[in-house]
Design an enzyme around this catalytic site. Structure first.
Site, PDB file in Angstrom:
ATOM      1  N   CYS A 129     -97.721 -60.778  44.427  1.00  0.00           N
ATOM      2  CA  CYS A 129     -97.845 -60.417  45.845  1.00  0.00           C
ATOM      3  C   CYS A 129     -99.168 -61.423  46.361  1.00  0.00           C
ATOM      4  O   CYS A 129    -100.309 -61.290  45.667  1.00  0.00           O
ATOM      5  CB  CYS A 129     -98.170 -58.833  46.048  1.00  0.00           C
ATOM      6  SG  CYS A 129     -98.621 -58.606  47.838  1.00  0.00           S
TER       7      CYS A 129
ATOM      8  N   CYS B 265    -102.116 -58.750  47.420  1.00  0.00           N
ATOM      9  CA  CYS B 265    -102.971 -57.829  46.284  1.00  0.00           C
ATOM     10  C   CYS B 265    -102.867 -58.230  44.864  1.00  0.00           C
ATOM     11  O   CYS B 265    -103.590 -57.856  44.070  1.00  0.00           O
ATOM     12  CB  CYS B 265    -102.580 -56.411  46.399  1.00  0.00           C
ATOM     13  SG  CYS B 265    -100.676 -55.933  45.892  1.00  0.00           S
TER      14      CYS B 265
ATOM     15  N   CYS C 144     -99.477 -52.636  48.070  1.00  0.00           N
ATOM     16  CA  CYS C 144    -100.334 -52.704  49.244  1.00  0.00           C
ATOM     17  C   CYS C 144     -99.438 -52.410  50.509  1.00  0.00           C
ATOM     18  O   CYS C 144     -99.784 -52.628  51.705  1.00  0.00           O
ATOM     19  CB  CYS C 144    -100.899 -54.031  49.206  1.00  0.00           C
ATOM     20  SG  CYS C 144     -99.822 -55.623  49.362  1.00  0.00           S
TER      21      CYS C 144
ATOM     22  N   CYS D 143     -84.439 -61.920  48.802  1.00  0.00           N
ATOM     23  CA  CYS D 143     -84.885 -63.256  49.524  1.00  0.00           C
ATOM     24  C   CYS D 143     -86.291 -63.190  50.124  1.00  0.00           C
ATOM     25  O   CYS D 143     -86.364 -62.374  51.106  1.00  0.00           O
ATOM     26  CB  CYS D 143     -83.629 -63.337  50.691  1.00  0.00           C
ATOM     27  SG  CYS D 143     -83.909 -64.919  51.533  1.00  0.00           S
TER      28      CYS D 143
END
Length: 139
Positions: free
Chosen positions: A56, A59, A107, A127
């Protein structure tokens, strides 16, 4: 107007809007925090083929292993399965359609959508917006 924002939730990683704006590039903020979408074909991660982990961008949570990535032909990085517990989903009814939104379970950052037209073994196509991801190559 971008995709509809889900009702506020509590996540293990929580920051104020100002804190998110301070740590994210503007394009990443628009996607992760405002549920935007990057233009197809613009992410360098679409062509990433090395072994490693997609994380991510908000985070740093590990989201997808590189061996679950496949070429979907959509112009966005696509995966057939996330790391267990890394993502969560909500129903997205924006743009006069119903889709399944995928967000970071740690997050709450918007990552993209999942569709039931992926390859075996799951048949799923996660996706993802490349700008919502980071990549950590394997050692």
């Amino acid at each position: 107007m971008f995709g509809a924002k889900p009702a506020p939730q509590s996540f293990p990683v929580s920051k104020t809007e100002a804190e998110w704006r301070a740590i994210l590039r503007p394009d990443a903020y628009r996607v992760l925090r405002e549920h935007g979408t990057e233009r197809a074909g613009t992410s360098p991660l679409n062509n990433e083929k090395r072994a490693g982990t997609f994380t991510c961008a908000g985070c740093g949570t590990a989201l997808f292993q590189a061996d679950t990535k496949f070429e979907s032909g959509t112009g966005w990085p696509s995966f057939f399965a996330p790391i267990d517990g890394a993502v969560a989903t909500t129903t997205d009814r924006s743009f006069f359609m119903t889709r399944t939104e995928v967000h970071c379970a740690h997050c709450g950052g918007h990552l993209g959508h999942v569709f039931p037209d992926g390859p075996p073994p799951t048949g799923q196509r996660y996706c993802m917006n490349g700008v919502s991801l980071g990549f950590v190559p394997a050692d």
